[in-house]
Design an enzyme around this catalytic site. Structure first.
Site, PDB file in Angstrom:
ATOM      1  N   ASP A   1     124.348 -13.851 -90.768  1.00 22.19           N
ATOM      2  CA  ASP A   1     125.098 -13.558 -91.989  1.00 22.19           C
ATOM      3  C   ASP A   1     124.778 -12.118 -92.392  1.00 22.19           C
ATOM      4  O   ASP A   1     123.648 -11.821 -92.800  1.00 22.19           O
ATOM      5  CB  ASP A   1     124.657 -14.554 -93.083  1.00 22.19           C
ATOM      6  CG  ASP A   1     125.302 -14.256 -94.422  1.00 22.19           C
ATOM      7  OD1 ASP A   1     126.028 -13.252 -94.540  1.00 22.19           O
ATOM      8  OD2 ASP A   1     125.056 -15.036 -95.363  1.00 22.19           O
TER       9      ASP A   1
ATOM     10  N   SER B   1     140.214  -0.880 -95.383  1.00 17.21           N
ATOM     11  CA  SER B   1     141.548  -1.491 -95.510  1.00 17.21           C
ATOM     12  C   SER B   1     142.417  -0.578 -96.356  1.00 17.21           C
ATOM     13  O   SER B   1     141.903   0.157 -97.213  1.00 17.21           O
ATOM     14  CB  SER B   1     141.429  -2.849 -96.202  1.00 17.21           C
ATOM     15  OG  SER B   1     142.708  -3.297 -96.621  1.00 17.21           O
TER      16      SER B   1
ATOM     17  N   TYR C   1     138.047  -7.445-103.178  1.00 19.65           N
ATOM     18  CA  TYR C   1     138.245  -6.950-101.812  1.00 19.65           C
ATOM     19  C   TYR C   1     138.535  -5.440-101.807  1.00 19.65           C
ATOM     20  O   TYR C   1     137.942  -4.682-101.028  1.00 19.65           O
ATOM     21  CB  TYR C   1     139.401  -7.730-101.189  1.00 19.65           C
ATOM     22  CG  TYR C   1     139.717  -7.421 -99.749  1.00 19.65           C
ATOM     23  CD1 TYR C   1     138.943  -7.956 -98.717  1.00 19.65           C
ATOM     24  CD2 TYR C   1     140.800  -6.622 -99.398  1.00 19.65           C
ATOM     25  CE1 TYR C   1     139.253  -7.696 -97.382  1.00 19.65           C
ATOM     26  CE2 TYR C   1     141.110  -6.356 -98.084  1.00 19.65           C
ATOM     27  CZ  TYR C   1     140.337  -6.899 -97.075  1.00 19.65           C
ATOM     28  OH  TYR C   1     140.649  -6.635 -95.761  1.00 19.65           O
TER      29      TYR C   1
HETATM   30  P1  NAD Z   1     139.061 -12.834 -89.571  1.00 25.16           P
HETATM   31  O1  NAD Z   1     138.954 -13.686 -90.782  1.00 25.16           O
HETATM   32  O2  NAD Z   1     140.007 -13.256 -88.491  1.00 25.16           O
HETATM   33  O3  NAD Z   1     137.627 -12.613 -88.931  1.00 25.16           O
HETATM   34  C1  NAD Z   1     136.524 -12.295 -89.723  1.00 25.16           C
HETATM   35  C2  NAD Z   1     135.280 -12.268 -88.893  1.00 25.16           C
HETATM   36  O4  NAD Z   1     134.180 -11.960 -89.770  1.00 25.16           O
HETATM   37  C3  NAD Z   1     134.936 -13.581 -88.213  1.00 25.16           C
HETATM   38  O5  NAD Z   1     134.425 -13.313 -86.923  1.00 25.16           O
HETATM   39  C4  NAD Z   1     133.811 -14.153 -89.084  1.00 25.16           C
HETATM   40  O6  NAD Z   1     132.905 -14.961 -88.335  1.00 25.16           O
HETATM   41  C5  NAD Z   1     133.130 -12.883 -89.552  1.00 25.16           C
HETATM   42  N1  NAD Z   1     132.358 -13.053 -90.772  1.00 25.16           N
HETATM   43  C6  NAD Z   1     132.774 -13.498 -91.983  1.00 25.16           C
HETATM   44  N2  NAD Z   1     131.751 -13.531 -92.851  1.00 25.16           N
HETATM   45  C7  NAD Z   1     130.650 -13.096 -92.185  1.00 25.16           C
HETATM   46  C8  NAD Z   1     129.285 -12.906 -92.516  1.00 25.16           C
HETATM   47  N3  NAD Z   1     128.820 -13.171 -93.757  1.00 25.16           N
HETATM   48  N4  NAD Z   1     128.428 -12.455 -91.562  1.00 25.16           N
HETATM   49  C9  NAD Z   1     128.870 -12.182 -90.317  1.00 25.16           C
HETATM   50  N5  NAD Z   1     130.152 -12.337 -89.935  1.00 25.16           N
HETATM   51  C10 NAD Z   1     131.035 -12.783 -90.858  1.00 25.16           C
HETATM   52  O7  NAD Z   1     139.428 -11.385 -90.122  1.00 25.16           O
HETATM   53  P2  NAD Z   1     140.240 -10.160 -89.468  1.00 25.16           P
HETATM   54  O8  NAD Z   1     141.618 -10.206 -89.994  1.00 25.16           O
HETATM   55  O9  NAD Z   1     139.997 -10.063 -88.010  1.00 25.16           O
HETATM   56  O10 NAD Z   1     139.533  -8.951 -90.242  1.00 25.16           O
HETATM   57  C11 NAD Z   1     138.450  -8.208 -89.704  1.00 25.16           C
HETATM   58  C12 NAD Z   1     138.141  -7.058 -90.644  1.00 25.16           C
HETATM   59  O11 NAD Z   1     139.309  -6.253 -90.819  1.00 25.16           O
HETATM   60  C13 NAD Z   1     137.723  -7.502 -92.044  1.00 25.16           C
HETATM   61  O12 NAD Z   1     136.734  -6.643 -92.535  1.00 25.16           O
HETATM   62  C14 NAD Z   1     138.989  -7.348 -92.837  1.00 25.16           C
HETATM   63  O13 NAD Z   1     138.732  -7.155 -94.197  1.00 25.16           O
HETATM   64  C15 NAD Z   1     139.585  -6.110 -92.189  1.00 25.16           C
HETATM   65  N6  NAD Z   1     141.006  -5.969 -92.402  1.00 25.16           N
HETATM   66  C16 NAD Z   1     141.870  -6.911 -91.953  1.00 25.16           C
HETATM   67  C17 NAD Z   1     143.221  -6.752 -92.183  1.00 25.16           C
HETATM   68  C18 NAD Z   1     144.235  -7.760 -91.724  1.00 25.16           C
HETATM   69  O14 NAD Z   1     145.414  -7.588 -92.067  1.00 25.16           O
HETATM   70  N7  NAD Z   1     143.873  -8.768 -90.958  1.00 25.16           N
HETATM   71  C19 NAD Z   1     143.699  -5.631 -92.875  1.00 25.16           C
HETATM   72  C20 NAD Z   1     142.780  -4.677 -93.315  1.00 25.16           C
HETATM   73  C21 NAD Z   1     141.431  -4.853 -93.063  1.00 25.16           C
END
Ligand code: NAD
Length: 243
Positions: A62, A141, A154
């Site tokens: 975590d 983001s 966020y």
């Molecule tokens: P996702 O929800 O598919 O994956 C999130 C990952 O983070 C998972 O592997 C999960 O196990 C891990 N995680 C969550 N809490 C955790 C913790 N406390 N410790 C360790 N690992 C943890 O998300 P995603 O869409 O792949 O997003 C990845 C990153 O990109 C994030 O930071 C998200 O904010 C950012 N982001 C995503 C988008 C989008 O549109 N999907 C847009 C902008 C930014």
């Protein structure tokens, strides 16, 4: 090429993190994939990397827990030999309007998305400082650039990551360490699929007319990890959304 380098990617069990891990493995880096809870998914992501001929291990940790991060980074050093590349990608959402948002939801998003990156940078940069080399990319983001109704926690965390990126870039530049951020727009992952956005809404909000793919974010991350003369930069990967 990233052969001979060890890359740590947080949140690497799925979505953008898994795509980044696979991209870095394809460039020859060994991988430490950090994830929160789904052992089977993380193991599968590590196996995808190993299939590309590199070493890859999954570590359940975590990132909001500083002691756990310290222990995990020490374990990675012992098992893979060091850390040269770090991608802070782990993130969560707990959306709600600011007037009714629970304080616990505000704190949890800040703890994972922002403090998690702080813990990882603290503990990995120690190894990078000794080696006088390091490359760090934080996944911010467009919400951190533009704000987004329903995402006060966020957007604050993602804007905070940009401040963290620029400050650490200045602190670490003289030691051969660069720190940059990537700001994705709307990327097709589990995080955004649950929003159930309609194609028409995407077309009006995004000049390029579609959601991005995790692999398209991974390309930008790989570029910044290989760039020697870019630091403190925020690279949007958003189809023009935050233009
Ligand atoms: P996702 O929800 O598919 O994956 C999130 C990952 O983070 C998972 O592997 C999960 O196990 C891990 N995680 C969550 N809490 C955790 C913790 N406390 N410790 C360790 N690992 C943890 O998300 P995603 O869409 O792949 O997003 C990845 C990153 O990109 C994030 O930071 C998200 O904010 C950012 N982001 C995503 C988008 C989008 O549109 N999907 C847009 C902008 C930014």
């Amino acid at each position: 090429m990233l052969k001979g380098k060890v890359a740590v990617v947080t949140g690497a069990s799925r979505g953008i993190g898994a795509a980044v891990a696979k991209k870095l493995a394809s460039l020859g880096a060994d991988l430490a994939l950090i994830y929160a809870g789904n052992d089977a998914l993380a193991e599968a992501a590590a196996a995808d990397c190993r299939a590309l001929g590199v070493r890859a291990e999954a570590y359940c940790c975590d990132v909001s827990d500083g002691e756990a991060v310290k222990e995990t980074v020490a374990k990675i050093k012992a098992e893979l030999g060091g850390v040269q590349l770090l991608v802070n990608n782990a993130g969560i959402t707990r959306d709600g309007l600011v007037a009714t948002m629970k304080e616990a939801d505000f704190d949890e998003v800040l703890d994972v998305n922002l403090k998690g990156a702080f813990h990882m940078i603290r503990h990995c940069s120690g190894l990078m400082l000794r080696a006088k080399y390091g490359r760090i990319v934080n996944i911010s983001s467009v919400a951190g650039l533009m704000g987004n109704p329903g995402q006060a926690n966020y957007a604050a965390a993602k804007a905070g990551l940009i401040g963290l990126t620029k400050t650490t870039a200045k602190e670490l530049a003289s030691r051969g360490i660069t720190v940059n951020a990537v700001a994705p727009g709307l990327i097709d992952t589990d995080m955004t699929r649950k929003l159930g956005l309609k194609e028409e809404a995407l077309k009006s909000a995004i000049p390029l007319g579609r959601a991005g793919k995790p692999e398209e974010v991974a390309e930008a991350v790989a570029f910044l990890l290989q760039a020697d003369y870019i630091t403190g930069e925020v690279l949007r990967v958003d189809g023009g959304m935050a233009m």
